[in-house]
Design an enzyme around this catalytic site. Structure first.
Site, PDB file in Angstrom:
ATOM      1  N   ARG A 145       1.561  14.457  12.183  1.00 52.26           N
ATOM      2  CA  ARG A 145       2.326  14.225  10.957  1.00 52.26           C
ATOM      3  C   ARG A 145       2.143  15.470  10.092  1.00 52.26           C
ATOM      4  O   ARG A 145       1.357  15.478   9.152  1.00 52.26           O
ATOM      5  CB  ARG A 145       1.828  12.944  10.260  1.00 52.26           C
ATOM      6  CG  ARG A 145       2.162  11.704  11.057  1.00 52.26           C
ATOM      7  CD  ARG A 145       1.901  10.438  10.272  1.00 52.26           C
ATOM      8  NE  ARG A 145       0.507  10.049  10.338  1.00 52.26           N
ATOM      9  CZ  ARG A 145       0.042   8.903   9.846  1.00 52.26           C
ATOM     10  NH1 ARG A 145       0.858   8.035   9.274  1.00 52.26           N
ATOM     11  NH2 ARG A 145      -1.234   8.601   9.925  1.00 52.26           N
ATOM     12  N   ASP A 202       5.845   0.845  11.878  1.00 50.05           N
ATOM     13  CA  ASP A 202       4.654   0.090  11.480  1.00 50.05           C
ATOM     14  C   ASP A 202       4.673  -1.361  11.957  1.00 50.05           C
ATOM     15  O   ASP A 202       3.691  -2.085  11.759  1.00 50.05           O
ATOM     16  CB  ASP A 202       4.495   0.124   9.959  1.00 50.05           C
ATOM     17  CG  ASP A 202       3.889   1.430   9.473  1.00 50.05           C
ATOM     18  OD1 ASP A 202       3.471   2.246  10.313  1.00 50.05           O
ATOM     19  OD2 ASP A 202       3.837   1.639   8.243  1.00 50.05           O
ATOM     20  N   LYS A 217       0.831  -1.203   0.000  1.00 53.58           N
ATOM     21  CA  LYS A 217       0.000   0.000   0.000  1.00 53.58           C
ATOM     22  C   LYS A 217       0.867   1.255   0.000  1.00 53.58           C
ATOM     23  O   LYS A 217       0.610   2.216  -0.743  1.00 53.58           O
ATOM     24  CB  LYS A 217      -0.907   0.008   1.235  1.00 53.58           C
ATOM     25  CG  LYS A 217      -1.798   1.231   1.335  1.00 53.58           C
ATOM     26  CD  LYS A 217      -2.371   1.429   2.718  1.00 53.58           C
ATOM     27  CE  LYS A 217      -1.350   2.057   3.649  1.00 53.58           C
ATOM     28  NZ  LYS A 217      -1.952   2.734   4.820  1.00 53.58           N
ATOM     29  N   ASN A 218       1.896   1.264   0.838  1.00 52.74           N
ATOM     30  CA  ASN A 218       2.703   2.471   0.992  1.00 52.74           C
ATOM     31  C   ASN A 218       3.625   2.726  -0.197  1.00 52.74           C
ATOM     32  O   ASN A 218       4.236   3.788  -0.284  1.00 52.74           O
ATOM     33  CB  ASN A 218       3.524   2.396   2.280  1.00 52.74           C
ATOM     34  CG  ASN A 218       2.662   2.534   3.515  1.00 52.74           C
ATOM     35  OD1 ASN A 218       1.543   3.051   3.442  1.00 52.74           O
ATOM     36  ND2 ASN A 218       3.158   2.074   4.646  1.00 52.74           N
ATOM     37  N   CYS A 274      -4.920   7.717  10.285  1.00 51.31           N
ATOM     38  CA  CYS A 274      -4.858   7.167  11.639  1.00 51.31           C
ATOM     39  C   CYS A 274      -4.467   8.233  12.654  1.00 51.31           C
ATOM     40  O   CYS A 274      -3.583   9.059  12.400  1.00 51.31           O
ATOM     41  CB  CYS A 274      -3.845   6.023  11.702  1.00 51.31           C
ATOM     42  SG  CYS A 274      -4.359   4.530  10.842  1.00 51.31           S
ATOM     43  N   ARG A 305      -7.808  -0.927   5.536  1.00 57.38           N
ATOM     44  CA  ARG A 305      -7.056   0.126   4.847  1.00 57.38           C
ATOM     45  C   ARG A 305      -5.676  -0.367   4.421  1.00 57.38           C
ATOM     46  O   ARG A 305      -5.072   0.203   3.509  1.00 57.38           O
ATOM     47  CB  ARG A 305      -6.882   1.351   5.753  1.00 57.38           C
ATOM     48  CG  ARG A 305      -8.171   2.122   6.022  1.00 57.38           C
ATOM     49  CD  ARG A 305      -7.921   3.372   6.853  1.00 57.38           C
ATOM     50  NE  ARG A 305      -6.782   4.097   6.301  1.00 57.38           N
ATOM     51  CZ  ARG A 305      -5.704   4.451   7.015  1.00 57.38           C
ATOM     52  NH1 ARG A 305      -5.623   4.133   8.285  1.00 57.38           N
ATOM     53  NH2 ARG A 305      -4.726   5.121   6.446  1.00 57.38           N
TER      54      ARG A 305
END
Length: 419
Positions: free
Chosen positions: A122, A306, A22-23, A117, A398
């Site tokens: 951030r 993560d 995903k990232n 999230c 997600r």
């Protein structure tokens, strides 16, 4: 609202193919805005965040098509909207990544301040400051970043703190800027490297990626591309920890072990026997209880934030004492309270969690607070005695593709329920 019901105690065993990251996919999808030619992408994970990004791109005029093999084609030749509205981006911080491409190619962008999230601050200041240094006019008003530029120009940009999305956004903006851009204290994550490889495949001139200083020479235009997205190192790490906590034995395919070095080292320290090949990793606990391991999260190539929640779960039933220090986000221990409900012995002191391993966790109803906390709770439930119900699992959707199906494939007992 959907929930996961997990009956713990099953030892995981078997093989899995790791999904696309995903990232890595999200910034590459945003990067497709930089060219008027067709971009074809393989290994796109089927996730809620990906669907949100595709909806956002379509709202701008990008044509999106999946073929019969689920490969994705993007055509951004006819962009007619340069706004990323709040309704589309409120659940996903990666929406900020359209800012650089829109501004660089079209000279304008209006992007809502993003959501995602609730794991801590951030800020978008790295993105804004970097683009201003490249000649952009930027204001923030009514929850939106408004940006314009006749033509971006190269600049030397030094981040005061490593920022993955900041590095990616400036790198994309610099591909079509006049002259040379140097990003100092750049992020070194594999997903940053994957984006650079994709952009270079389009005809960009990016060098030194993977180091803390990246150089980009702007070009007049970019071409089309066929590109395969990197596989997900965090998904792979999550399944490895799930196998370790259940004293199991698994093999993961289609994953580069070099992208998981810090995680692999900690799993070996926990007692796992790990073997690797060019594109696979195997883990065997030989039926043994894991040992406690100390963790300190750091930017890549350090231990990834993560994976912190997953190792908190592992340490909660491991032999010994562990200290887990979170240095990336200030609000990323929300899963600890839920682990307490399952009997974990964990003390929090600021950015440090002190974990004393217990014999066994006990099933309890728990609530997911963010994406990776969800993964940590699933891992804990796999090792707990009884039936655990995890609420608010929209977080897990997600970032993990069909997680209950994949874990059931390894022998877990997980069902998805409504209500």
């Amino acid at each position: 609202m959907e929930k996961l019901k997990i009956i713990g105690g099953e030892r995981l065993s078997g093989e899995l193919v790791v999904s696309g990251a995903k990232n890595a996919a999200l910034p590459i999808l945003a990067g497709s805005l930089l060219t008027s030619k067709i971009v074809s992408l393989k290994n796109i994970p089927q996730l809620n965040d990906i669907a949100t990004m595709l909806t956002l791109l379509q709202s701008m005029g990008v044509k999106v098509l999946f073929d019969e093999k689920m490969n994705l084609q993007l055509d951004a030749a006819s962009i007619d909207t340069f706004c990323a509205p709040y309704d589309l981006v409120k659940t996903m911080r990666a929406s900020i990544l359209v800012l650089g491409p829109l501004l660089s190619r079209f000279g304008q962008a209006k992007v809502s301040l993003p959501g995602g999230c609730a794991i801590g601050a951030r800020p978008v200041n790295f993105h804004v400051q970097g683009l201003k240094a490249m000649g952009a006019n930027i204001s923030v008003a009514d929850g939106y970043i408004n940006a314009s530029a006749d033509k971006l120009h190269g600049a030397i940009i030094e981040f005061s703190k490593v920022s993955v999305t900041g590095t990616q956004n400036i790198m994309m903006a610099a591909t079509l800027a006049d002259g040379k851009t140097v990003i100092k204290n750049a992020a070194r994550e594999p997903e940053v490297i994957d984006l650079a490889n994709f952009l270079n495949n389009l005809g960009a001139k990016i060098t030194d990626v993977g180091n803390d200083q990246i150089t980009i020479i702007g070009v007049d235009s970019l071409q089309g591309s066929n590109y395969e997205i990197l596989s997900d190192r965090i998904e792979a790490g999550t399944y490895l920890v799930a196998a370790a906590i259940t004293r199991g034995k698994i093999k993961l395919k289609k994953i580069n072990p070099n992208n998981l070095e810090a995680v692999i080292l900690k799993l070996v320290e926990a007692g796992a026997i790990i073997e690797v090949g060019d594109d696979w990793i195997s883990l065997d606990m030989q039926g043994k209880k894991p040992k406690s391991v100390d963790i300190k999260t750091l930017p890549h190539p350090g231990f990834p934030t993560d994976m912190q929640a997953q190792f908190c779960a592992l340490n909660s039933v491991a032999s010994g004492l562990a200290v887990v220090e979170e240095t990336i986000f200030e609000n990323r221990f929300q899963h600890i309270n839920e682990l307490h409900r399952m009997g974990a012995s964990i003390e929090i002191d600021g950015k440090i969690a002190k974990i004393k391993g217990i014999k066994q966790l006990t099933a309890a109803p728990v609530m997911a607070t963010d994406l990776r906390a969800s993964a940590g709770l699933i891992i804990a439930a796999l090792a707990a005695k009884g039936e655990t119900i995890i609420d608010r699992i929209y977080h897990i959707d997600r970032g993990y593709e069909r997680i209950e199906e994949k874990l059931n494939q390894l022998g877990a007992s997980i069902t998805r329920e409504s209500g």
